[in-house]
Design an enzyme around this catalytic site. Structure first.
Site, PDB file in Angstrom:
ATOM      1  CE1 TYR A  59      -1.283  -4.917  14.554  1.00 52.78           C
ATOM      2  CE2 TYR A  59      -3.685  -5.000  14.647  1.00 52.78           C
ATOM      3  CZ  TYR A  59      -2.522  -4.580  14.020  1.00 52.78           C
ATOM      4  OH  TYR A  59      -2.601  -3.846  12.872  1.00 52.78           O
ATOM      5  CE  LYS A 113      -7.473  -3.389   7.803  1.00 55.31           C
ATOM      6  NZ  LYS A 113      -6.349  -2.781   7.180  1.00 55.31           N
ATOM      7  NE  ARG A 115      -6.604   4.997   4.984  1.00 56.63           N
ATOM      8  CZ  ARG A 115      -5.507   5.742   4.849  1.00 56.63           C
ATOM      9  NH1 ARG A 115      -5.371   6.536   3.786  1.00 56.63           N
ATOM     10  NH2 ARG A 115      -4.565   5.717   5.773  1.00 56.63           N
ATOM     11  CD  GLU A 117     -14.139  -4.362  -4.305  1.00 57.50           C
ATOM     12  OE1 GLU A 117     -13.231  -4.988  -4.887  1.00 57.50           O
ATOM     13  OE2 GLU A 117     -14.251  -3.122  -4.358  1.00 57.50           O
ATOM     14  CB  CYS A 142      -0.909   0.019   1.226  1.00 60.54           C
ATOM     15  SG  CYS A 142      -2.283   1.170   0.991  1.00 60.54           S
ATOM     16  CB  SER A 150      -5.185  -1.167  15.248  1.00 57.01           C
ATOM     17  OG  SER A 150      -5.962  -0.270  14.477  1.00 57.01           O
ATOM     18  CB  CYS A 210      -1.539   4.974   3.311  1.00 54.17           C
ATOM     19  SG  CYS A 210      -1.505   3.330   4.031  1.00 54.17           S
ATOM     20  NE  ARG A 245      -6.845   5.173   8.870  1.00 56.36           N
ATOM     21  CZ  ARG A 245      -8.023   5.540   8.435  1.00 56.36           C
ATOM     22  NH1 ARG A 245      -8.508   6.719   8.778  1.00 56.36           N
ATOM     23  NH2 ARG A 245      -8.711   4.753   7.656  1.00 56.36           N
ATOM     24  CB  CYS A 250      -4.378   3.624   0.106  1.00 54.03           C
ATOM     25  SG  CYS A 250      -4.728   3.542   1.883  1.00 54.03           S
ATOM     26  CE  LYS A 253      -7.759  -1.071   4.601  1.00 50.78           C
ATOM     27  NZ  LYS A 253      -6.398  -0.646   4.237  1.00 50.78           N
TER      28      LYS A 253
END
Ligand code: PBG
Ligand code: ZN
Length: 325
Positions: free
Chosen positions: A314, A249, A218, A234, A121, A275, A123, A206, A131, A196
């Site tokens: 994570y 996501k 976005r 998609e 990506c 996150s 970004c 971010r 992005c 996404k």
């Protein structure tokens, strides 16, 4: 005379029965741990909102990885962080890109014992944080795809086994596949961020990647969270473009989309426990409103139950450290 002959509770009475009937079982082999690698020497900065997750220099990252491998981590996703930002995002595919640098070292040290996925990506590399490239004030799809392709090939040249385009530009999966094949990387896989969503759960990321857009949002490329059928479109397109795996996501607020994917495609389905989902679990636990281990296992089990085969999370390191199950 009893109130009912039908008693589902009979099948819940003892742990021995419950274990027999558990419908969803998974292992940490299906999890991928994300990392943020910066080119700032000596850095190891904990991400606000994400206790236990750091933005770190190549040296710090490689030292930590050694420990993580001992712990049992075998699958990692790499995100680059840099101050080398520009209009054309050229640092995305530069030899000095921290992800490219550490990948070479990882492959030298661990060979095939570690599976390396890398984010594709722009970004983190554009001066505006979008992005894709901005041309005349618009995020320009067709000018961005060649840059994403170049980045994907550079990452494959460095040794990543999987590239993961997260940009949401149209046609990039097919273009990346063509370029990888032309470059001889026929065995490098594409984990596509297929559905996404433009989500409010990306805040801590971010901060971590220093990739927040400097203007606008976005929503001209990430999906509208009101839409479900659009995710099927998609999915059809990424399938036609020969993605190897398709991803949804975020994960927890999008279990319906994960379940749809599971039904509609034979490709492996991945989900990104993002996150903000991590931060939310951490906050509940920190305030004493939940047992962190039980909460994390419930969250991940729900994502698997919906139909995911692979989860980026994570939480992986702490699951292994604490033996949560
Ligand atoms: C950027 C990217 C984002 C995430 C992965 N890749 C954030 C965004 O789109 O703004 C989010 C991951 C997370 O929140 O954990 N292409
Ligand atoms: Zn991006």
């Amino acid at each position: 005379m009893s109130y009912t002959r039908k008693r589902p509770r009979r099948s819940r009475t003892s742990p021995l029965v419950r274990e027999m009937l558990a419908e969803t079982r998974w292992s940490t082999d299906s999890l991928i741990q994300p990392y943020f690698v910066t080119d700032k020497p000596g850095a190891k900065i904990e991400i606000p909102g994400m206790p236990g997750i750091f933005r770190e220099s190549p040296d710090e990252f490689l030292a930590g990885l050694e420990e993580d491998v001992k712990l049992g981590i075998r699958r990692i996703m790499l995100f680059g962080v840099t101050e080398h930002k520009s209009e054309d995002a050229a640092f995305a595919y530069a030899g000095k890109n921290p992800v490219i640098e550490v990948t070479k070292e990882i492959r030298k040290r661990y060979g095939d014992d570690l599976l390396v996925f890398a984010d594709v990506c722009l970004c983190a590399y554009t001066d505006h944080g979008h992005c894709g490239l901005v041309i005349d004030g618009q995020i320009d799809n067709d000018q961005s795809v060649p840059v994403l392709v170049r980045m994907a090939v550079a990452l494959a040249d460095a040794g990543v086994q999987w590239v993961a385009p997260s940009d949401m530009m149209d046609g990039r999966v097919g273009a990346i596949r063509d370029a990888l094949d032309d470059a001889g990387h026929v065995d490098v896989g594409i984990l596509a961020y297929t559905a996404k969503y433009a989500s409010n759960y990306y805040g801590p990321f971010r901060e971590a990647a220093e990739s927040a857009p400097q203007f606008g949002d976005r929503r001209s490329y990430q999906m509208d969270f009101r839409n479900r059928r659009e995710a099927h479109l998609e999915l059809e397109l990424d399938d036609l473009e020969d993605a190897d795996w398709v991803m949804v996501k975020p994960a927890l607020p999008y279990l319906d989309i994960i379940a749809d994917f599971r039904e509609r495609t034979s490709l492996p389905v991945a989900a990104y426990n993002v996150s903000g989902e991590y931060a939310a679990a951490k906050l509940l636990a920190r305030e004493g409103f939940a047992d962190e281990g039980l909460l994390v296992i419930e969250n991940l089990t729900a994502i698997f139950r919906a139909g995911a085969q692979v989860i980026l999370t994570y939480h992986l390191r702490e699951i292994l450290q604490n033996g949560w199950r």
